[in-house]
Scaffold this active site. Sequence first.
Site: not given
Length: 495
Positions: A273, A348
């Site tokens: 990030k 996920r």
Amino acid sequence: MTHAAPYPPFALPQRTLRVGAAATAPSDAGAVGHIVFDGEAPEARTGLSAERAAALGFTGKSGQTLVLTSAEGPVDVLVGGGDADALTTTVLRDLASHLARAVPSQEKLALVLPRADVPTAEAAAAALEGASLARYVYRIGEDGPEARLASLDLIVGEDAVDDARAGLARGLEIVKAAKLARDLAGTPGGILTATKLAGVAAELCPQAGLEVEIFDEQALIELGCGGLLGINLGSVEPPAMIKMVYRPEGEPTGKLTLVGKGIMYDAGGLALKPGDEVHATMKNDMTGAAAILGAMTALRALGCRAQVTGYLMCTDNMPSGSALRLGDIVVMRGGKTVEVINTDAEGRMVMADALVLATEEPVDAIIDIATLTGAAMRALGTEIAAVMGNNTGLLDQVKTAAERVDEPVWELPLAHRYRAELNSPIADLRNLGGVNAGSITAALFLEEFVAGKPWVHIDIAGTAQSGAAKKWINHGPTGFGARLLIDVALNFRAE
């Protein structure tokens, strides 16, 4: 780790809150709140006429407050109630929060509950939630200037005292659950690791009447949980899967399974990030898991009639020489292969293993909750969570619960026309779709693992963190989802 960590030890804060209900305010109350509806005069005991209040800028408009000081006795606080005919538990929760914020130096509050169509027990619980959550404080280190809430007393008619006390008892359990979720989501990832969260669950679950089982790295290998294990590859901290089961007395009214994303810190893996302020908030990437743990600790005390199972999928997502590579293929629980297009689409992956495990047991419905996609925040902002699913009845249950507890959700379409974006030329599917509709393609990925069971996905990426204090939400992690999941479980019906 190879050395003693420089972090402070982790410990949940210990809080005490006295609550009560009576026909008069206790002698030690520091401030007494009076709800004044639009167009009405303040209570006579305040010594203030409607005209004088208006001259001071108070008309009873919703959210207004006016603090009246005197030489002795408690401070009186006028709280604008708005339209008297629009009074609901949501409004009462907000009004109690306005009282708590109007007199930040007062730790002992009392509130006069207005007579209304809202049942007294529900009104009492909502008022407690509003005042207590508005005064929520979690600090690591020396105490700050914030005033804790030491007591809340509700002033009601003699005939309503018992109902108010019953509502306060229920409200206390809900408040404890929500604060636990906030505590966990607000603790930095270096202090609260996956194994330490497992320790918290192991301590709290037996006290709350929950069965708990901790699956360490070796157990996860034996289960074939490739999603959780794959994301964990870059971390020096081992992963943990926490399974909790609540069984009511007697035959359950249904069987509900909750799956929570527990990324203790999300650096993005090798898809690192950017180094901005958002990166520093990634300690809250386990808010889904925190919400489930908080919610489940309240089920026995609140008399939940459904059987509820919770899976918390916990690990860091870190970059290192051993981290999962972009382009790698992972084998999930159940055998599906996934091409990892982006290691920052990790939530996920870890939840998919648990979704498969959930389908392998008798279950009527599955709900997962996760800080999953920035796309949900772009679409709905920071006050509304995205919700999608494959069963209209279950979606309605979640939406109804969200409205009752004022943790708003908005349904996005589970648009299968985008499913092809998850196709991989070398694996069963890939973990990322195209640049658009990111929340939807993430949900479509998760749907691949629920085996057609009734299922709802709640994306709380926006609502897990608040940039400012407002009403009963404070700056920082919100614990969004704990109160919502409690309501869903208490009212659950098999679809």
